[in-house]
Each structure stands twice: as structure tokens, then as C-alpha cells.
Design an enzyme around this catalytic site. Structure first.
Site, PDB file in Angstrom:
ATOM      1  N   LYS A  12       2.886  -2.366 -10.986  1.00  0.00           N
ATOM      2  CA  LYS A  12       2.095  -2.658  -9.794  1.00  0.00           C
ATOM      3  C   LYS A  12       1.269  -3.907 -10.082  1.00  0.00           C
ATOM      4  O   LYS A  12       0.468  -3.927 -11.020  1.00  0.00           O
ATOM      5  CB  LYS A  12       1.190  -1.473  -9.463  1.00  0.00           C
ATOM      6  CG  LYS A  12       0.263  -1.744  -8.302  1.00  0.00           C
ATOM      7  CD  LYS A  12      -0.424  -0.483  -7.849  1.00  0.00           C
ATOM      8  CE  LYS A  12      -1.424  -0.779  -6.761  1.00  0.00           C
ATOM      9  NZ  LYS A  12      -2.099   0.434  -6.302  1.00  0.00           N
ATOM     10  N   ARG A  14      -5.968  -1.888   2.444  1.00  0.00           N
ATOM     11  CA  ARG A  14      -7.362  -1.588   2.084  1.00  0.00           C
ATOM     12  C   ARG A  14      -8.205  -1.423   3.343  1.00  0.00           C
ATOM     13  O   ARG A  14      -9.157  -0.645   3.355  1.00  0.00           O
ATOM     14  CB  ARG A  14      -7.908  -2.669   1.150  1.00  0.00           C
ATOM     15  CG  ARG A  14      -7.255  -2.592  -0.230  1.00  0.00           C
ATOM     16  CD  ARG A  14      -7.694  -3.684  -1.178  1.00  0.00           C
ATOM     17  NE  ARG A  14      -6.888  -3.663  -2.401  1.00  0.00           N
ATOM     18  CZ  ARG A  14      -6.810  -4.658  -3.268  1.00  0.00           C
ATOM     19  NH1 ARG A  14      -7.509  -5.772  -3.056  1.00  0.00           N
ATOM     20  NH2 ARG A  14      -6.058  -4.552  -4.345  1.00  0.00           N
ATOM     21  N   LYS A  49       5.926  -2.788  -7.139  1.00  0.00           N
ATOM     22  CA  LYS A  49       5.069  -3.042  -5.985  1.00  0.00           C
ATOM     23  C   LYS A  49       4.280  -4.322  -6.174  1.00  0.00           C
ATOM     24  O   LYS A  49       3.715  -4.491  -7.255  1.00  0.00           O
ATOM     25  CB  LYS A  49       4.128  -1.842  -5.858  1.00  0.00           C
ATOM     26  CG  LYS A  49       3.119  -1.924  -4.769  1.00  0.00           C
ATOM     27  CD  LYS A  49       2.308  -0.678  -4.800  1.00  0.00           C
ATOM     28  CE  LYS A  49       1.217  -0.802  -3.779  1.00  0.00           C
ATOM     29  NZ  LYS A  49       0.275   0.270  -3.880  1.00  0.00           N
ATOM     30  N   TYR A  98       6.427   0.797   5.839  1.00  0.00           N
ATOM     31  CA  TYR A  98       5.774   1.195   7.093  1.00  0.00           C
ATOM     32  C   TYR A  98       6.739   1.073   8.264  1.00  0.00           C
ATOM     33  O   TYR A  98       6.459   1.558   9.353  1.00  0.00           O
ATOM     34  CB  TYR A  98       4.516   0.339   7.326  1.00  0.00           C
ATOM     35  CG  TYR A  98       3.536   0.486   6.184  1.00  0.00           C
ATOM     36  CD1 TYR A  98       2.652   1.562   6.140  1.00  0.00           C
ATOM     37  CD2 TYR A  98       3.529  -0.410   5.115  1.00  0.00           C
ATOM     38  CE1 TYR A  98       1.790   1.727   5.070  1.00  0.00           C
ATOM     39  CE2 TYR A  98       2.672  -0.260   4.042  1.00  0.00           C
ATOM     40  CZ  TYR A  98       1.802   0.814   4.024  1.00  0.00           C
ATOM     41  OH  TYR A  98       0.955   0.985   2.956  1.00  0.00           O
TER      42      TYR A  98
HETATM   43  C1  PBG Z   1      -4.344   2.241  -4.245  1.00  0.00           C
HETATM   44  C2  PBG Z   1      -3.161   1.771  -3.507  1.00  0.00           C
HETATM   45  C3  PBG Z   1      -3.022   0.505  -2.930  1.00  0.00           C
HETATM   46  C4  PBG Z   1      -1.815   0.519  -2.256  1.00  0.00           C
HETATM   47  C5  PBG Z   1      -1.224   1.767  -2.449  1.00  0.00           C
HETATM   48  N1  PBG Z   1      -2.069   2.535  -3.256  1.00  0.00           N
HETATM   49  C6  PBG Z   1      -3.959  -0.654  -2.853  1.00  0.00           C
HETATM   50  C7  PBG Z   1      -4.565  -1.222  -4.020  1.00  0.00           C
HETATM   51  O1  PBG Z   1      -4.091  -1.071  -5.154  1.00  0.00           O
HETATM   52  O2  PBG Z   1      -5.588  -1.869  -3.832  1.00  0.00           O
HETATM   53  C8  PBG Z   1      -1.299  -0.648  -1.454  1.00  0.00           C
HETATM   54  C9  PBG Z   1      -0.281  -0.350  -0.464  1.00  0.00           C
HETATM   55  C10 PBG Z   1      -0.048  -1.401   0.551  1.00  0.00           C
HETATM   56  O3  PBG Z   1      -0.618  -2.509   0.521  1.00  0.00           O
HETATM   57  O4  PBG Z   1       0.749  -1.114   1.453  1.00  0.00           O
HETATM   58  N2  PBG Z   1      -4.260   2.763  -5.449  1.00  0.00           N
END
Ligand code: PBG
Length: 336
Positions: free
Chosen positions: A204, A214, A258, A323
Site C-alpha cells: 500500500k 478520506r 493499492k 467503487y
Molecule cells: C485506511 C484506508 C484508506 C483507504 C482504504 N483504507 C486510506 C488511507 O490509507 O489513508 C483508501 C481507499 C481509497 O482511496 O479508495 N486505512
């Protein structure tokens, strides 16, 4: 590798295999079906709510009593897995994110509600503290702003066990702390949750593409610093292999990369170097860029979505969190 000498014009005319739809269908190397889709769903407190999210057109936050609508959409679109993300009211957020461990929190109540309806899809829950902390970080933080790894892990293990007890099928640690997969797996084994899947957000990245998310979970206003001390450096790829290898050895069942579209090389490497189930997350920023460009008439939404999802499949993704999940079947039919 095929010898170049075989590929000679006119004995080889690559357009022969492209001349009609039927032959294109037959020689197709990859294809996208509803088997490949995971739908992220936002949940909120209140009654009869289906709230719009400003930064994500056509994505909503559902109150628990409206989750039947979510179930019906998932069933009608043959979606196999739903990922639940809570919009936690400000007054329940705290420095230590303790609402994450409340058996009555939004995620637990949603699992309960959806499990009582007879459904044909799995439920996945993110393990991380960010929806519950007043500073918006995924872990515990000390006075100088440092994210504490091992102390955070203690909470993540409890959060994972709580979700498993509530009935989550897939536990998805998205926090990027070191060592949490092994600790969570041990705890699940000890408590007779041998069948609970762990989908690790293994690679990630500290991406600029998460901001609409967020906003959707309400953590953007509180987040004062970036997540670069725990999420990965966008310039690295060997490190993703180390992250993924460690998570496999600690007991992950599935790995996730991701964001998606800018990280196709990472999907490709993890899938082909480690030969392990690998999922991709088309994140909120990727979603909204396409939606807004389509709303302005700049691109054909369904064609762009299918093209991007096809690239995930080509790179080696076994499934994709998106989504667009509830719309993809329709898009596929429209382009057939
Ligand atoms: C948080 C989390 C995030 C996403 C999924 N789980 C955001 C982050 O790490 O700040 C992002 C998903 C998205 O942007 O669609 N742990």
C-alpha cells in the site's frame, strides 16, 4: 520465447485474429466478469440515510437500516465480496481510536445486519485505526507525532478478533504496521477462527489518490501529516516484494496492491514472482477522476472503466476492489 523468424508478413497477418467479434472473443487472453469484483461500501449512523459523498459522485453512505438496498444491489450484480468502511461520528473519535474495539461500532452492527439477511456474498472489514482516531492516522501516535508500531499492533489484533467474532469473513489489515499479519493470524488460530481469511494490504503506497476516500470516511479534516512513515514510498518496487513475502510467511491468504492503475508493475511482479492470490484496489481518486471526466463529457465512462479494469487483469490481478462494482456488469453488457 517465439522465434522472430516465425513472425513474418504475409504468412503472419495479426489482423486475421481481429477481423470479427467471434474470433476476437475466441483468442482473448483475459476477460473481466463479475467474479472479479469487490464492492467497497460506506456506512453511517442514523436512520434511513443514503448520503451523497461530495468527492465521489454516485457513491453513498448507507445507514444500517438501509443495508438491504446494498444487499439487493450486490445480489443483482453477482458481487462476491463487500468491503465495509465506517463514517465514525466526530464525538466517537479519540486519540487512541478505541471506538475500533467497541462491539457495537458501525462495522459490527453492519456485519450483524447483513449476516441476518440470507446473502450470497462475503463480508470484508478493514483493520486500521484511521476511521476512529481524532488525528486520522492508522496507528497510535506519541507526543512527537511518531506512529507507534508494536503498540498499534496490540490494538489491531483486538480489532481483527472482534470483527471475526462479529462474523466477518475476510479481515483486511490496511494499516501497514510491521508484523501485524502474523500476530493477527496467531490470535485467530488461538480463538478457533481457522477459516477467517486474511487479505493483507501488502503493498500500500503513500498515494495522493486516497483523498476522496478520506472525505468519505471523514478523516481528511483531522489528518495533519502524511502517512509516509508507514505507507510505501512511491519510488520503490523491490520493497513491495519484501512486504508481500513477509505477509505470506506470516499467514496472509491474499495480497493486495493499492492504488491500482499507477502500480500495474507491482501487481505484475507480485503475481508472477510470488505466485499468490493478488488483488488490486482501484482507489477513490482513480474512481473520481474517471467520474468527473465523464460528467464533463471528456471520456466515455464505461469504456474507460472497462479498459482500466482490463489492465488490472492483464497485469495479473485475480480480483479488483472498485467503487464501480455495481455498474460493471451493465458496462460489460453495453459494450458487448
Ligand atoms: C485506511 C484506508 C484508506 C483507504 C482504504 N483504507 C486510506 C488511507 O490509507 O489513508 C483508501 C481507499 C481509497 O482511496 O479508495 N486505512
Amino acid at each position: 520465447m517465439m522465434k522472430d523468424s516465425i513472425l513474418k508478413f504475409p504468412s503472419t497477418r495479426l489482423r486475421r485474429n481481429r477481423q470479427s467479434k467471434w474470433i476476437r472473443n475466441l483468442v482473448e487472453e483475459h476477460s473481466l466478469t463479475s467474479n472479479d469484483l469487490i464492492w467497497p461500501v460506506f456506512i453511517c449512523e442514523g436512520k434511513n440515510k443514503k448520503e451523497e459523498i461530495k468527492s465521489m459522485p454516485n457513491v453513498y453512505r448507507y445507514s444500517i437500516d438501509n443495508l438491504n438496498e446494498v444487499r439487493d444491489i450486490a445480489e443483482s450484480q453477482n458481487i462476491n465480496l463487500i468491503a465495509l468502511f465506517p463514517y465514525t461520528p466526530e464525538e466517537l473519535k479519540s486519540n487512541d481510536g478505541k471506538e475500533a474495539l467497541n462491539p457495537e461500532n458501525l462495522v459490527c452492527k453492519s456485519i450483524d445486519q447483513l449476516s441476518r439477511s440470507n446473502k450470497n456474498f462475503g463480508l470484508m472489514c478493514d483493520v486500521a485505526l484511521d476511521p476512529y482516531t481524532d488525528h486520522g492516522h492508522d496507528g497510535l501516535i506519541n507526543d512527537s507525532g511518531k506512529i507507534l508500531n508494536d503498540e498499534t499492533n496490540e490494538l489491531l489484533v483486538k480489532q481483527a478478533l472482534l470483527y471475526a467474532e462479529c462474523g466477518a469473513d475476510v479481515i483486511a489489515p490496511s494499516d501497514m504496521m510491521d508484523g501485524r499479519i502474523g500476530l493477527i493470524r496467531n490470535q485467530l488460530e488461538k480463538n478457533n477462527f481457522q477459516d477467517t481469511l486474511i487479505l493483507s494490504y501488502a503493498a500500500k503506497y503513500a498515494s495522493a489518490m486516497y483523498s476522496p476516500f478520506r472525505d468519505a470516511v471523514g478523516s481528511s479534516s483531522s489528518l495533519k501529516s502524511d502517512k509516509k512513515t508507514y505507507q510505501m514510498n512511491i519510488n520503490n518496487s523491490d520493497e513491495a516484494i519484501r512486504e508481500a513475502s513477509m505477509d505470506i510467511s506470516e499467514g496472509a491468504d491474499i495480497l493486495m496492491v493499492k492504488p491500482g492503475i499507477s502500480y500495474l508493475d507491482i501487481i505484475y511482479r507480485i503475481k508472477h514472482e510470488l505466485n499468490f492470490p493478488t488483488f488490486a484496489y482501484q482507489v477513490s481518486g482513480e474512481y473520481s477522476l474517471i467520474k468527473l471526466a465523464a460528467e464533463k463529457g471528456l471520456v466515455d465512462e464505461k469504456a474507460v472503466v472497462l479498459e482500466q479494469l482490463a489492465s488490472f487483469k492483464r497485469a495479473g490481478a485475480d480480483a479488483i476492489i472498485t467503487y464501480f462494482a455495481p455498474e460493471v456488469l451493465k458496462f460489460i453488457k453495453l459494450t458487448e
